[in-house]
Design an enzyme around this catalytic site. Structure first.
Site, PDB file in Angstrom:
ATOM      1  N   ARG A  20      28.770  72.648  -4.587  1.00  0.00           N
ATOM      2  CA  ARG A  20      29.441  73.917  -4.879  1.00  0.00           C
ATOM      3  C   ARG A  20      29.159  74.399  -6.307  1.00  0.00           C
ATOM      4  NH1 ARG A  20      35.295  72.470  -2.432  1.00  0.00           N
ATOM      5  NH2 ARG A  20      34.747  72.343  -0.242  1.00  0.00           N
ATOM      6  N   ARG A  54      33.159  79.879  -7.250  1.00  0.00           N
ATOM      7  CA  ARG A  54      34.159  80.756  -7.871  1.00  0.00           C
ATOM      8  C   ARG A  54      34.545  80.345  -9.286  1.00  0.00           C
ATOM      9  NH1 ARG A  54      38.795  80.621  -3.601  1.00  0.00           N
ATOM     10  NH2 ARG A  54      37.846  78.602  -3.155  1.00  0.00           N
ATOM     11  N   ARG A  84      30.652  88.712  -5.891  1.00  0.00           N
ATOM     12  CA  ARG A  84      31.286  88.642  -4.582  1.00  0.00           C
ATOM     13  C   ARG A  84      32.446  89.625  -4.402  1.00  0.00           C
ATOM     14  NH1 ARG A  84      33.421  85.124  -1.652  1.00  0.00           N
ATOM     15  NH2 ARG A  84      33.540  87.027  -0.485  1.00  0.00           N
ATOM     16  N   ASP A 130      27.031  78.595   4.074  1.00  0.00           N
ATOM     17  CA  ASP A 130      28.243  77.926   4.517  1.00  0.00           C
ATOM     18  C   ASP A 130      27.927  77.119   5.766  1.00  0.00           C
ATOM     19  OD1 ASP A 130      31.397  78.060   3.979  1.00  0.00           O
ATOM     20  OD2 ASP A 130      31.059  77.943   6.146  1.00  0.00           O
ATOM     21  N   TYR A 166      36.221  71.719  12.987  1.00  0.00           N
ATOM     22  CA  TYR A 166      36.568  73.097  12.639  1.00  0.00           C
ATOM     23  C   TYR A 166      36.689  73.968  13.892  1.00  0.00           C
ATOM     24  CZ  TYR A 166      36.059  73.020   7.525  1.00  0.00           C
ATOM     25  OH  TYR A 166      36.236  72.811   6.183  1.00  0.00           O
TER      26      TYR A 166
END
Length: 390
Positions: A59, A63, A72, A108, A186
Site C-alpha cells: 500500500r 491515502r 482521488r 485492487d 469477500y
C-alpha cells in the site's frame, strides 16, 4: 527526499482496445520498455547477492500521501482502478518521494470478483461492499464460468504497460492478485468481517461447492497474472490476506492447493507463451503454521506479517527462498530515530541477503510520509553498513 521525479504517465505507441463496461482506451504496446536501472529487488527475489537490502511497502500508493488524496478526490475508487492513466499516476507518486526499490501497480484485489460478474462498490466509512454477495450454492451459477481476462481486466494490463514505460527503467514493477480463499471470503461475506463466519461455514457445509468456486477463481487468477506479465509486470505477488481465519487443516484443504497450483500454472503458461519467468511472492497473513509448506509452494519469495520473529521464519522456510517483511506497520508511528533502531534490529534478524524489507502489512492512511521515508532510508543505510562490515 529520494531521487528526482519519475516521468509523467505519457502516451506512446498505441492500438485501440475495448473492454467490459464500455471501457475503451488506447493501449500501449507492451514492448520496447526502457532498460532497468535498479534491479536490486529482482536480484534479491532470485536469491542473488545485493549491495543493499531492497525495500518497498505494501500500500505504498495510498491515502497517507496528500497527493494521492488530491488525485482521488473527485473519482470513485473503482472508477480510478479502471483508469490506466490514474493508476499509473498513483503508482508513481511514492517513487517521487522515496528511494524505493520497486513499484507495485495501483489496483485492487476485488477486480477479480468484478470480472466474474459481481458488483462491488466502495462505501465511505465501510469499505468494499458487494451489492449481492453469494448466499446459496445456487448463486455460483450467476458467476461467469469462463472469463476473458483481456476483455474484463484489460484496463489493469494497460495500466501496467503505461506505468512500465513511465517508470523509465527506474525500478521493477510488481503486479498482483488476491488468492482464491481471500477472494471467496469477500464474495460470501459481502465485505470485510472479523470472523469470516459465513465464508467458513461454506467450507464446513458446502466443501464441494467451495472447491468449485476456488477452482474458478484460481483459473481466472492464473490468466490474470500471466496477462500482467505480458503487459510488463516484472514480479508478481499473491495476497492470501485472510489466511489467518483458517486453521492448519482448512488451510491445507482450501488454500494451499490453489496457492501451489497458481504458481505452477503461471510459470508453465509463461514458458508456453515465451514470456519472462518473473519472481513470484506469496503473502499469507497470519499463516505461521504454513510457512514450511509455503516455502515449498513454488514461489521465490515468502512474505511475512509482523507477528513472527525473523529467526523463526528462516528456520521454517529454509535457505532456498527469499523472505520479505516484516516491520509492524504501527512502528511507523514511532519517532524517526526509533524507526531506525527497529529497522536495524530487523535487518540483523533476517540478514541482508535473500531478504526484501517491507512492512508486515500495508501502510495505514494516517501515517506520516516523512516516517515512511525514514523507514526506507534506514533500510538502505543500515543494510549497506552491515554488508560493509560483514
Amino acid at each position: 527526499m529520494g531521487a528526482g521525479p519519475a516521468a509523467p504517465c505519457r502516451e506512446a505507441t498505441k492500438r485501440p482496445e475495448s473492454g467490459a463496461g464500455g471501457w475503451r482506451a488506447e493501449r500501449l504496446v507492451p514492448k520496447g520498455f526502457p532498460k532497468l536501472k535498479n534491479d536490486t529487488f529482482l536480484r534479491a527475489a532470485r536469491g542473488e547477492e545485493t549491495e543493499h537490502t531492497p525495500v518497498w511497502c505494501m500500500r505504498q500508493a495510498g491515502r497517507y500521501l496528500p497527493e494521492f488524496r488530491e488525485t482521488r478526490a473527485a473519482q470513485d475508487f473503482f472508477a480510478t482502478c479502471r483508469s490506466p492513466k490514474l493508476c499509473c499516476e498513483l503508482t508513481l507518486q511514492p517513487l517521487r518521494r522515496f528511494p524505493l526499490d520497486a513499484a507495485i501497480i495501483f489496483s485492487d484485489i476485488l477486480v477479480v470478483p468484478q470480472a466474474l460478474g459481481m458488483e462491488v462498490v466502495m462505501v465511505p466509512g465501510k469499505g468494499p461492499t458487494f451489492t449481492e454477495p453469494l448466499k446459496e450454492v445456487e448463486d455460483l451459477l450467476k458467476l461467469r464460468q469462463k472469463v476473458d481476462v483481456t476483455a474484463e481486466l484489460g484496463y489493469v494490463f494497460q495500466a501496467i504497460t503505461l506505468t512500465r514505460h513511465s517508470l523509465e527503467g527506474r525500478v521493477p514493477l510488481i503486479g498482483f492478485s488476491g488468492a482464491p480463499w481471500t477472494l471467496m471470503s469477500y464474495m460470501i461475506e459481502g465485505g470485510g468481517s472479523t470472523t469470516m463466519a459465513k465464508a467458513k461455514s461454506w467450507l464446513y457445509c458446502h466443501p464441494e461447492a467451495s472447491h468449485r468456486l476456488l477452482r474458478l477463481l484460481a483459473d481466472v487468477i492464473i490468466d490474470y497474472l500471466v496477462g500482467q506479465v505480458a503487459a510488463g509486470a516484472q514480479a508478481l505477488q499473491l495476497f492470501e490476506s485472510h489466511a489467518g481465519h483458517l486453521g492448519p487443516e482448512q488451510f491445507q484443504d482450501f488454500a494451499l492447493p490453489y496457492i501451489r497450483d497458481i504458481a505452477q500454472a503461471v510459470k508453465s503458461k509463461l514458458k508456453e507463451e515465451a514470456l519472462p519467468l518473473v519472481p513470484m511472492i506469496i503473502f499469507a497473513k497470519d499463516a505461521h503454521y504454513a510457512l514450511h509448506d509455503l516455502a515449498r509452494a513454488g514461489y521465490e519469495v515468502v512474505g511475512l506479517d509482523w507477528t513472527i520473529r525473523p529467526q523463526e521464519a528462516r528456520a521454517q522456510t529454509g535457505k532456498d527462498v527469499t523472505l520479505q517483511g516484516n516491520l509492524d506497520p504501527c512502528a511507523l508511528y514511532a519517532p524517526k530515530e526509533k524507526i531506525g533502531e527497529l529497522v536495524k534490529k530487523m535487518l540483523e534478524g533476517f540478514g541482508t541477503q535473500r531478504y526484501i524489507a517491507n512492512l508486515g502489512h500495508g501502510l495505514y492512511p494516517d501515517m506520516n510520509p516523512e516516517h515512511v521515508g525514514a523507514f526506507v532510508e534506514a533500510v538502505h543505510s543500515h543494510s549497506r553498513h552491515i554488508n560493509k562490515h560483514s
